[in-house]
Enzyme design. Structure first.
Site, PDB file in Angstrom:
ATOM      1  CD  GLU B  67      -2.850  -0.970   2.346  1.00  0.00           C
ATOM      2  OE1 GLU B  67      -4.319  -1.465   2.045  1.00  0.00           O
ATOM      3  OE2 GLU B  67      -2.550  -0.681   3.135  1.00  0.00           O
ATOM      4  N   PRO B  84     -17.222  -6.356  18.416  1.00  0.00           N
ATOM      5  CG  PRO B  84     -18.688  -7.981  19.086  1.00  0.00           C
ATOM      6  CD  PRO B  84     -17.498  -7.028  19.612  1.00  0.00           C
ATOM      7  CD  GLU B 116      -3.932  11.583  -1.644  1.00  0.00           C
ATOM      8  OE1 GLU B 116      -3.363  12.658  -1.587  1.00  0.00           O
ATOM      9  OE2 GLU B 116      -5.154  11.391  -2.126  1.00  0.00           O
TER      10      GLU B 116
END
Lengths: 223, 223
Positions: B67, B84, B116
């Site tokens: 990434e 949860p 980005e």
DNA sequence: CCAAAAGTGTTGTTTATACACCCATGT
DNA sequence: ACATGGGTGTATAAACAACACTTTTGG
């Protein structure tokens, strides 16, 4: 059968608990005997699979309660173990917790998930299932470290305790003796505990003053 | 579609990474802009789903690389978040890591997963997706604590550094100035670093001696 | 010669360590 | 009376905190 389906593979998630106590002046921890494969009959940490609507810590507490009958203990997240292959059945991620319980407050009620639950001295552990030995070692390391810079030691004791009992906790976990006068000066100088006014008569000797934690329930960072 | 089936429900498992660096005398951290729902377009921590044959730390490193293009950083497991509802799609357990990178060694190469990637000063973070703000706060807390009792600060610096640079790391994270003489006495007294013999000429003033970590790569506990 | 960051010691204060005897109780 | 653990103080050493001036360089 096999009704829970996903577009991508999912690992299973469990929680496991390393619960310490001090009994007979030794650091002990709680194990259960596995009643199902894999590792059937071997000793293991209490723990089990996460319910999908349940918080991680709640799962740890629930499994502990179900397998050993113990509730109301201090638990803290330890580490997450997830090496591929650590469980022979499928990929399992284990979110581990460690906890401390005063030896008084604990009564074992083994339940359906385990055939047996028992305390073992940390120095005399049997062979453990899965990578549980590694988890235990990590928990012990964390406990010893945290003793030095937090008020975690109080979690081993009931609400009221004597200074000698507190010192015993420190000595047991550090496995070395401490000077009585220095210990008392140090702990009293932290402003963490106060006299209850009561005293404990414990045998044929001078009774000991009882103290209480000024901020019970909360583990604080000191130093 | 939906080809991965289990007898019991399984949560998804992700890793997320809080990567810190120091630039312009500020503590900064790395965020990516999400290109897909949920939280499309919002800033988030780099991270993603665990591959079933991949170790947790490897997943964190892989996602960071994919990434942001950043590799070769120091990562340490931080905490596992699993309340949860923290992801609107399904139950997701996130095993989080935090890491430190010297500002020199990092070049951003945003890839397909994120539109980005960018550095943000810790004090000026945008709103974050999921519970990532909570993760960031926990990472910061851990970083600040660990600075005081470990050699983690060296991970912000290149192999060779000056004492002023090292002091800047401490001052930036603690966000308070330290006395130069006391700092130097303290750090040199730890026996953790040694002179390289070289020096850095950095402007119109006396050049600074360069030091190196005696045990590079390893973060040790001190004090 | 000026500006800028590097480098360097001393003193007072706080914190940690080492160490030995008397006290209150039950039997 | 004695055995048992509870309780207490002082002196030394080590760590920490406060504080200001000189050095070397580039321009």
């Amino acid at each position: 059968m096999n009704e829970f389906c996903y577009r991508y593979p999912h690992p299973a998630v469990t929680t496991d608990v390393v619960l310490f106590t001090i009994r007979e002046d030794k650091l002990q921890l709680l194990l259960i005997r596995r009643r199902n494969p894999p590792f059937q009959g071997q000793w293991a940490l209490p723990g089990g699979f996460l319910d999908l609507d349940e918080d991680l810590a709640a799962c740890a507490l629930r499994e502990l309660k179900e397998e050993t009958g113990i509730g109301n203990v201090y638990l803290e997240q330890l580490y997450t173990f997830g090496k591929p292959g650590r469980d022979p059945r499928e990929r399992v991620i284990s979110v581990t917790y460690y906890g401390l319980a005063p030896s008084e407050s604990i009564t074992l009620k083994p339940d359906t998930d385990a055939t047996e639950a028992a305390w073992f001295a940390f120095g005399e552990l049997p062979e453990l299932a899965f990578d549980h030995r590694q988890i235990v070692d990590k928990a012990h390391e964390r406990l010893a470290a945290k003793l030095e810079y937090s008020t975690i030691a109080f979690q081993f004791l009931p609400k009221q305790f004597t200074l000698s009992e507190l010192q015993d906790v420190y000595e047991t976990i550090r496995s070395e003796p401490m000077d009585k006068r220095n210990f008392r000066k140090w702990i009293l100088g932290r402003n963490l505990i106060e006299e209850t006014g009561g005293e404990r008569r414990n045998g044929s000797h001078r009774p000991a003053k009882l103290f209480r934690n000024k901020h019970p329930g909360r583990v604080e960072i000191i130093r």
